[in-house]
Design a protein around this motif. Structure first.
Motif, short mmCIF file in Angstrom:
data_model
loop_
_atom_site.label_atom_id
_atom_site.label_comp_id
_atom_site.label_asym_id
_atom_site.label_seq_id
_atom_site.Cartn_x
_atom_site.Cartn_y
_atom_site.Cartn_z
N PHE A 172 40.21 34.73 40.11
CA PHE A 172 39.26 35.35 39.06
C PHE A 172 39.91 35.87 37.92
CE2 PHE A 172 36.12 35.48 42.74
CZ PHE A 172 35.96 34.14 42.93
N HIS A 173 40.85 37.15 38.34
CA HIS A 173 41.44 37.91 37.63
C HIS A 173 42.36 37.21 36.53
CE1 HIS A 173 40.03 41.80 38.35
NE2 HIS A 173 40.13 41.56 39.85
N TRP A 174 43.00 35.72 37.14
CA TRP A 174 44.12 35.15 36.34
C TRP A 174 43.12 34.31 35.33
CZ3 TRP A 174 43.87 29.65 35.93
CH2 TRP A 174 44.99 29.19 35.39
N CYS A 175 41.86 34.05 35.14
CA CYS A 175 41.20 33.23 34.21
C CYS A 175 41.07 34.31 33.12
CB CYS A 175 39.90 32.98 34.72
SG CYS A 175 39.83 31.71 35.95
N PRO A 176 41.07 33.90 31.81
CA PRO A 176 41.34 34.50 30.73
C PRO A 176 39.69 34.99 30.42
CG PRO A 176 41.39 32.40 30.18
CD PRO A 176 41.70 32.43 31.74
#
Length: 297
Positions: free
Chosen positions: A194-198
């Motif tokens: 989730f954090h990797w998604c922009p």
């Protein structure tokens, strides 16, 4: 048979990658995907490309997160295996396939060739998945109105919810993570994604029943290719009420309200309940995917 030459490409000879036929339609499927030339590798025999692979990662990744384009010429399974074995990155392989590929002899033959090469390289089948794509020509799913949705800025709340969701799960990637490192690892891998998604962190939402009980979570997201259903999860004690559909409907509306002109999604083929929810919500299957995991290090 002449010796095999395996090498990486660079911007000056990236065109070599395109000289192998594309029986599975990967080029069309990756029309919005950015593959870095230096993450492309080919196997050549007599100067002719007989296997190719394109590793992929997000724009800020320093190493690939998967290999999502892998083709092997008929009869060159060993070359394809050598290409995978020799790569500096041992990451998950995604084999993307047109819908109904099993019913087309040519497509099935090409898929079998690639799968055989992967197995010869030590890769194991993890899961088959269904890929969806919602567009405005499909009506937005009706919001049942049974749940209240709230933003929450504390990651620990989502981590706890994910632990509870994955305590009983059909998801093959979560089950693999649990086998490797327990439920905490499965929950952390989801949070990391989730954090990797922009997309903005404030999009993450909790869902509560009318009685104030936490029933589940949904994560509207953007990955590097566009808007997607990042995650749908119902807590075990609230399953059996159809809440996954409520979460999916809300996630769809949320993304459309943020300007999404399409929404990608996926679920494991074996997750029959979630597949039924996607069908009910108007999400057509647009392709299929087979995930292979590399040999254990």
């Amino acid at each position: 048979m002449t010796d095999l030459v395996i090498r990486a490409l660079d911007p000056s000879d990236a065109g070599l990658f395109d000289t192998l036929p594309d029986p599975l339609g990967a080029r069309a499927g990756h029309r919005t995907t950015r593959h870095r030339p230096e993450w492309k590798r080919v196997a050549l025999r007599d100067g002719r490309v007989v296997a190719r692979g394109a590793w992929w990662g997000g724009p800020d990744d320093t190493e690939p997160v998967n290999i999502n384009w892998f083709d092997v010429a008929e009869g060159e399974e060993e070359a394809g295996a050598a290409l995978l074995r020799s790569a500096p990155w041992q990451v998950e392989l995604e084999l993307n396939l047109p819908t109904g590929w099993r019913d087309d002899p040519a497509l099935r033959g090409a898929a079998d060739t690639v799968a055989t090469a992967a197995r010869k390289a030590g890769y194991d089948l993890l899961v088959e998945r269904l890929q969806y794509r919602w567009t405005p020509e499909h009506a937005r799913p009706e919001r049942p109105g049974r749940l209240e949705f709230r933003a929450e800025d504390d990651d620990a709340v989502f981590f706890d919810a994910l632990r509870r969701i994955h305590s009983v799960t059909l998801d093959a990637h979560a089950l693999k993570a649990i086998e490797q490192g327990g439920i905490d690892q499965a929950a952390q891998e989801e949070l990391d994604f989730f954090h990797w998604c922009p997309s903005p962190r404030e999009w993450w939402q909790l869902a509560y029943t009318a009685q104030g009980d936490l029933a589940g979570i949904h994560i509207p997201a953007h990955n590097p290719s566009g808007p997607c259903i990042g995650f749908i999860g119902v807590l075990p004690e609230h399953r059996g009420h159809g809440y996954a559909y409520d979460l999916l409907a809300e996630c769809t509306h949320f993304l459309v309200e943020q300007g999404a002109e399409f929404i990608a999604a996926a679920t494991d083929r074996g997750n029959v309940p979630m597949a039924a929810n996607f069908a009910k919500a108007g999400y057509p299957v647009v392709k299929e995917r087979i995930n292979f995991v590399p040999p254990a290090v």
